[in-house]
Scaffold this motif. Structure first.
Motif, PDB file in Angstrom:
ATOM      1  N   ASP A 203       0.849  -1.192   0.000  1.00  0.00           N
ATOM      2  CA  ASP A 203       0.000   0.000   0.000  1.00  0.00           C
ATOM      3  C   ASP A 203       0.883   1.241   0.000  1.00  0.00           C
ATOM      4  O   ASP A 203       2.026   1.218   0.477  1.00  0.00           O
ATOM      5  N   ILE A 204       0.378   2.337  -0.525  1.00  0.00           N
ATOM      6  CA  ILE A 204       1.181   3.545  -0.689  1.00  0.00           C
ATOM      7  C   ILE A 204       1.693   4.076   0.649  1.00  0.00           C
ATOM      8  O   ILE A 204       2.826   4.575   0.737  1.00  0.00           O
ATOM      9  N   ASP A 205       0.914   3.946   1.721  1.00  0.00           N
ATOM     10  CA  ASP A 205       1.370   4.441   3.019  1.00  0.00           C
ATOM     11  C   ASP A 205       2.531   3.604   3.554  1.00  0.00           C
ATOM     12  O   ASP A 205       3.512   4.144   4.093  1.00  0.00           O
ATOM     13  N   LEU A 206       2.438   2.286   3.411  1.00  0.00           N
ATOM     14  CA  LEU A 206       3.527   1.419   3.850  1.00  0.00           C
ATOM     15  C   LEU A 206       4.752   1.609   2.961  1.00  0.00           C
ATOM     16  O   LEU A 206       5.891   1.611   3.445  1.00  0.00           O
ATOM     17  N   PHE A 207       4.506   1.755   1.671  1.00  0.00           N
ATOM     18  CA  PHE A 207       5.613   1.994   0.741  1.00  0.00           C
ATOM     19  C   PHE A 207       6.338   3.294   1.095  1.00  0.00           C
ATOM     20  O   PHE A 207       7.578   3.356   1.074  1.00  0.00           O
ATOM     21  N   ARG A 208       5.583   4.314   1.445  1.00  0.00           N
ATOM     22  CA  ARG A 208       6.199   5.594   1.820  1.00  0.00           C
ATOM     23  C   ARG A 208       7.045   5.445   3.081  1.00  0.00           C
ATOM     24  O   ARG A 208       8.149   6.027   3.178  1.00  0.00           O
ATOM     25  N   CYS A 209       6.556   4.688   4.048  1.00  0.00           N
ATOM     26  CA  CYS A 209       7.333   4.487   5.276  1.00  0.00           C
ATOM     27  C   CYS A 209       8.680   3.848   4.976  1.00  0.00           C
ATOM     28  O   CYS A 209       9.713   4.249   5.532  1.00  0.00           O
ATOM     29  N   ILE A 210       8.686   2.866   4.078  1.00  0.00           N
ATOM     30  CA  ILE A 210       9.929   2.173   3.739  1.00  0.00           C
ATOM     31  C   ILE A 210      10.870   3.098   2.984  1.00  0.00           C
ATOM     32  O   ILE A 210      12.067   3.192   3.296  1.00  0.00           O
ATOM     33  N   ILE A 211      10.363   3.817   1.996  1.00  0.00           N
ATOM     34  CA  ILE A 211      11.212   4.692   1.184  1.00  0.00           C
ATOM     35  C   ILE A 211      11.795   5.824   2.026  1.00  0.00           C
ATOM     36  O   ILE A 211      12.994   6.134   1.928  1.00  0.00           O
ATOM     37  N   MET A 212      10.985   6.434   2.859  1.00  0.00           N
ATOM     38  CA  MET A 212      11.485   7.543   3.670  1.00  0.00           C
ATOM     39  C   MET A 212      12.517   7.058   4.687  1.00  0.00           C
ATOM     40  O   MET A 212      13.489   7.766   4.983  1.00  0.00           O
ATOM     41  N   ALA A 213      12.314   5.845   5.212  1.00  0.00           N
ATOM     42  CA  ALA A 213      13.299   5.302   6.145  1.00  0.00           C
ATOM     43  C   ALA A 213      14.618   5.009   5.433  1.00  0.00           C
ATOM     44  O   ALA A 213      15.701   5.245   5.979  1.00  0.00           O
ATOM     45  N   ILE A 214      14.542   4.518   4.207  1.00  0.00           N
ATOM     46  CA  ILE A 214      15.757   4.233   3.432  1.00  0.00           C
ATOM     47  C   ILE A 214      16.476   5.536   3.096  1.00  0.00           C
ATOM     48  O   ILE A 214      17.712   5.630   3.191  1.00  0.00           O
ATOM     49  N   ARG A 215      15.734   6.541   2.699  1.00  0.00           N
ATOM     50  CA  ARG A 215      16.352   7.832   2.363  1.00  0.00           C
ATOM     51  C   ARG A 215      17.071   8.440   3.558  1.00  0.00           C
ATOM     52  O   ARG A 215      18.115   9.082   3.411  1.00  0.00           O
TER      53      ARG A 215
ATOM     54  N   ARG B  19      19.238  16.280  -8.885  1.00  0.00           N
ATOM     55  CA  ARG B  19      18.924  16.257 -10.312  1.00  0.00           C
ATOM     56  C   ARG B  19      19.352  14.919 -10.909  1.00  0.00           C
ATOM     57  O   ARG B  19      20.438  14.426 -10.641  1.00  0.00           O
ATOM     58  N   GLY B  20      18.483  14.338 -11.709  1.00  0.00           N
ATOM     59  CA  GLY B  20      18.782  13.058 -12.337  1.00  0.00           C
ATOM     60  C   GLY B  20      18.370  11.860 -11.510  1.00  0.00           C
ATOM     61  O   GLY B  20      18.608  10.725 -11.920  1.00  0.00           O
ATOM     62  N   SER B  21      17.753  12.089 -10.347  1.00  0.00           N
ATOM     63  CA  SER B  21      17.303  10.955  -9.542  1.00  0.00           C
ATOM     64  C   SER B  21      16.197  10.189 -10.256  1.00  0.00           C
ATOM     65  O   SER B  21      16.051   8.974 -10.067  1.00  0.00           O
ATOM     66  N   VAL B  22      15.412  10.871 -11.059  1.00  0.00           N
ATOM     67  CA  VAL B  22      14.434  10.229 -11.951  1.00  0.00           C
ATOM     68  C   VAL B  22      14.629  10.802 -13.347  1.00  0.00           C
ATOM     69  O   VAL B  22      15.159  11.903 -13.513  1.00  0.00           O
ATOM     70  N   SER B  23      14.206  10.075 -14.341  1.00  0.00           N
ATOM     71  CA  SER B  23      14.386  10.525 -15.718  1.00  0.00           C
ATOM     72  C   SER B  23      13.372  11.604 -16.065  1.00  0.00           C
ATOM     73  O   SER B  23      12.297  11.695 -15.459  1.00  0.00           O
ATOM     74  N   VAL B  24      13.702  12.416 -17.050  1.00  0.00           N
ATOM     75  CA  VAL B  24      12.791  13.465 -17.486  1.00  0.00           C
ATOM     76  C   VAL B  24      11.555  12.853 -18.136  1.00  0.00           C
ATOM     77  O   VAL B  24      10.451  13.405 -18.058  1.00  0.00           O
TER      78      VAL B  24
ATOM     79  N   LEU C 192      21.736   4.397   0.118  1.00  0.00           N
ATOM     80  CA  LEU C 192      21.463   4.145  -1.293  1.00  0.00           C
ATOM     81  C   LEU C 192      21.490   5.451  -2.076  1.00  0.00           C
ATOM     82  O   LEU C 192      21.080   6.503  -1.570  1.00  0.00           O
ATOM     83  N   PRO C 193      21.942   5.421  -3.334  1.00  0.00           N
ATOM     84  CA  PRO C 193      21.988   6.639  -4.151  1.00  0.00           C
ATOM     85  C   PRO C 193      20.586   7.110  -4.528  1.00  0.00           C
ATOM     86  O   PRO C 193      19.643   6.309  -4.568  1.00  0.00           O
ATOM     87  N   PRO C 194      20.420   8.400  -4.810  1.00  0.00           N
ATOM     88  CA  PRO C 194      19.093   8.933  -5.168  1.00  0.00           C
ATOM     89  C   PRO C 194      18.505   8.259  -6.417  1.00  0.00           C
ATOM     90  O   PRO C 194      17.285   8.136  -6.525  1.00  0.00           O
ATOM     91  N   GLN C 195      19.361   7.857  -7.354  1.00  0.00           N
ATOM     92  CA  GLN C 195      18.863   7.216  -8.569  1.00  0.00           C
ATOM     93  C   GLN C 195      18.145   5.899  -8.257  1.00  0.00           C
ATOM     94  O   GLN C 195      17.185   5.536  -8.936  1.00  0.00           O
ATOM     95  N   LEU C 196      18.607   5.189  -7.233  1.00  0.00           N
ATOM     96  CA  LEU C 196      17.969   3.934  -6.853  1.00  0.00           C
ATOM     97  C   LEU C 196      16.617   4.191  -6.197  1.00  0.00           C
ATOM     98  O   LEU C 196      15.648   3.437  -6.416  1.00  0.00           O
ATOM     99  N   ILE C 197      16.538   5.247  -5.416  1.00  0.00           N
ATOM    100  CA  ILE C 197      15.244   5.643  -4.856  1.00  0.00           C
ATOM    101  C   ILE C 197      14.286   6.034  -5.980  1.00  0.00           C
ATOM    102  O   ILE C 197      13.107   5.660  -5.967  1.00  0.00           O
TER     103      ILE C 197
END
Length: 604
Positions: free
Chosen positions: A209-221, A282-287, A226-231
């Motif tokens: 779920d998006i809320d659980l996914f956000r918890c994991i991503i924010m904790a990893i950040r 910049r460049g963490s996600v593609s244009v 991990l580099p920003p490109q992987l996030i």
């Protein structure tokens, strides 16, 4: 996926209408009602292990039948039945899919070790810590089931422990990953000997779920491991998994068109959450990914803050885009265009604002210039594609083309090609629209090859052709004059300079290296050449006179002839015999232009 098997007896539960009972010779003395289901069970089996039932049945005698309502038990009748079967010793299987409901129900019924040693809660906790949390996919599957019991799962620490287990494994170096994972990217399975990819975890985590996914991503950040490109790649995988229209669809076949308002609201939340998690680097996600999110945000009616942020992020990386990154169908019901040209225009305008705001002294000038020219070439290539849209209005086409500053175009070859395609696709274009369309073209910025093609292009309006012919003859005249001037300079310099090396230097500069005599001779020569050039321009100005005097729209041929004759008399006392047919004039001028080009090539 791991599981735990408890009990050895066969399952003897059966259902009769809305009643669940156990095949036994002993009559039932405990009635449990849960929602619409009634269980006919026995005190001796359940009260021995359930502390809650012991308290509820404390005042009843052993022979008395007791009815207990447990409508608020977490997990409902299914979870209760797992607990009841455990009490009877009936074989049950516990896995990540049913652990949460079983554990919450066992906690509710107080099936702790304090009631009886080796009770249900203790066995479930041991299975959770030693099996579920130690694997990779089981914590993810467990988290997916917590959505049905969010408060219980949070209070019992299930969510926190699962998230910690997932984060710990994500931060493990890829070369140390030994567990199985899902990775279905194209081309990965074709490699026989491959190492674990750095983004091995993104696909499995995207099931949450998006809320659980956000918890994991924010904790990893927050760990900065991990580099920003992987996030950014994890966000891209999640968006592809949940957002409709993230992949390019035809305007008529978009599955998101039939979405209900409820589903739109859910997708809007997912979109806004993803945008808020994009790393600032910049460049963490593609244009291209940013353009896709922007296209979806327009359809989902996302907040202006989200749209503005996506436009800003896309403009920062605009020079890295390709034409395919910009090709998205318009989702507006009022817009008949196939491609969403307004989206590209919004990003382009923001890019230009940022570009102008930057100080040339703060960055390398070569990069500064290369950036704007990359964008100019990108827009011209994009115009060549959207020109094939039958419903593309001239106003939108011209507006996008004019937004590009002149410094962004080294030449107008690509722009001419886009205009040529537009004229071919729209043969019924009015004269006014043709004039407006071709007005954005700078004839002086066309290469000789493209100018030669344009002169013969019958789709161009007469005014543009006349301008092309004028510039073609102007260039031919200047080339001939320069060639003769060069020869006369050589004679003068040869009289003064005897060596070839000094002669070569003299051609490059007519400055203080010469003495007074040579300088004076050069001035006399230039004066003569100016007179000669003025006479030669009488011929060259004829197409320009045609352009100024010929009335292309709505005037008759006689009026055109009289204006051209007056214009010729004003320029020179010589008289010209003018043909009154504009088409013959254009053919003669084109022939003369081609002859001039060939003659210039021979002289070279």
């Amino acid at each position: 996926m791991k599981f735990m098997k408890l009990g050895t007896r066969a399952d003897t539960f059966y259902t009769e209408q809305a009643t669940r009972t156990l095949t036994s010779d002993i009559p039932s003395d405990l009635v449990i009602q849960i929602n619409d289901v009634t269980y006919l069970l026995h005190k001796f089996a359940l009260l021995l292990k359930c502390g809650l039932l012991q308290r509820l049945c404390y005042e009843s005698s052993d022979s008395e039948s007791v009815t207990v309502e447990l409508h608020d038990i977490p997990g409902g009748e299914d979870a209760f039945e797992l607990c009841a079967k455990f009490c009877y010793g009936i074989s049950i299987n516990i896995s990540a899919h049913n652990f949460v409901s079983a554990f919450c129900a066992a906690k509710f019924l107080r099936m702790n070790d304090s009631v009886e040693k080796g009770n249900f809660v203790g066995k479930l906790e041991a299975f959770f810590n030693s099996c579920i949390l130690e694997s990779w996919k089981d914590p993810i599957a467990t988290l997916q089931t917590t959505s049905t019991l969010p408060e219980w799962s949070e209070n019992l620490g299930i969510v926190r422990k699962c998230i910690d287990s997932i984060i710990e494994k994500i931060l493990t170096p890829s070369q140390q990953v030994k567990w199985s994972f899902t990775y279905t990217r194209p081309g990965y399975t074709k490699k026989q000997h491959h190492s674990v990819p750095k983004d091995w975890w993104t696909e499995d985590v995207s099931d949450l779920d998006i809320d659980l996914f956000r918890c994991i991503i924010m904790a990893i950040r927050s760990t900065y491991v991990l580099p920003p490109q992987l996030i950014g790649e994890a966000l891209h995988v999640y968006a592809c998994r949940w957002l409709p229209g993230i992949t390019k669809l035809n305007k008529s076949s978009s599955s998101s068109a039939s979405q209900t308002e409820e589903s739109k609201q859910k997708n809007r939340k997912i979109l806004e959450t993803i945008v808020s998690m994009i790393p600032a680097d910049r460049g963490s996600v593609s244009v291209g990914f940013l353009f896709r999110l922007l296209s979806i945000s327009i359809h989902l009616n996302a907040s202006s803050v989200i749209k503005t942020e996506l436009i800003r992020r896309a403009s920062l990386q605009f020079e890295e885009a390709t034409v395919s990154d910009l090709l998205y169908p318009s989702k507006s019901s009022s817009d008949q265009n196939y491609y969403d040209i307004e989206l590209v225009l919004a990003v382009l305008e923001t890019f230009l604002k940022l570009w102008k705001r930057m100080s040339p002294g703060a960055v390398d000038n070569s990069y500064f210039l290369r950036s704007i020219r990359n964008v100019g070439k990108l827009i011209d290539s994009y115009l060549q594609v959207v020109a094939r849209d039958d419903n593309m209005q001239v106003s939108k086409f011209v507006s996008l083309a004019e937004t590009v500053p002149s410094i962004a175009r080294v030449d107008h070859n690509d722009l001419y090609q886009a205009i040529d395609i537009y004229l071919k696709v729209h043969p019924d274009l009015s004269k006014a629209d043709k004039k407006r369309l071709c007005g954005i073209l700078d004839c002086q910025k066309l290469t000789p090859e493209v100018r030669g093609h344009a002169v013969k292009n019958e789709l161009l309006p007469l005014r543009t052709v006349v301008q092309l012919l004028y510039f073609e003859q102007e260039k031919g005249s200047m080339a001939n004059t320069g060639h003769k001037l060069l020869k006369q300079h050589e004679i003068i310099l040869g009289a003064k300079q005897k060596t070839t090396a000094k002669d070569s230097q003299s051609k490059q500069s007519l400055g203080p290296e010469f003495n007074g005599d040579v300088t004076r001779a050069t001035q006399i020569l230039e004066s003569r050449e100016k007179d000669h050039h003025r006479n030669r321009r009488l011929d060259a100005n004829l197409p320009l006179d045609l352009e100024k005097k010929m009335v292309i729209r709505g005037r008759d041929i006689e009026e055109t002839e009289s204006e051209m004759v007056r214009g010729a008399k004003d320029e020179s006392s010589s008289s010209y015999k003018l043909e009154v047919d504009p088409k013959k004039i254009i053919r003669r001028a084109r022939s003369k232009s081609e002859h001039s080009i060939k003659r210039a090539d021979r002289e070279k």
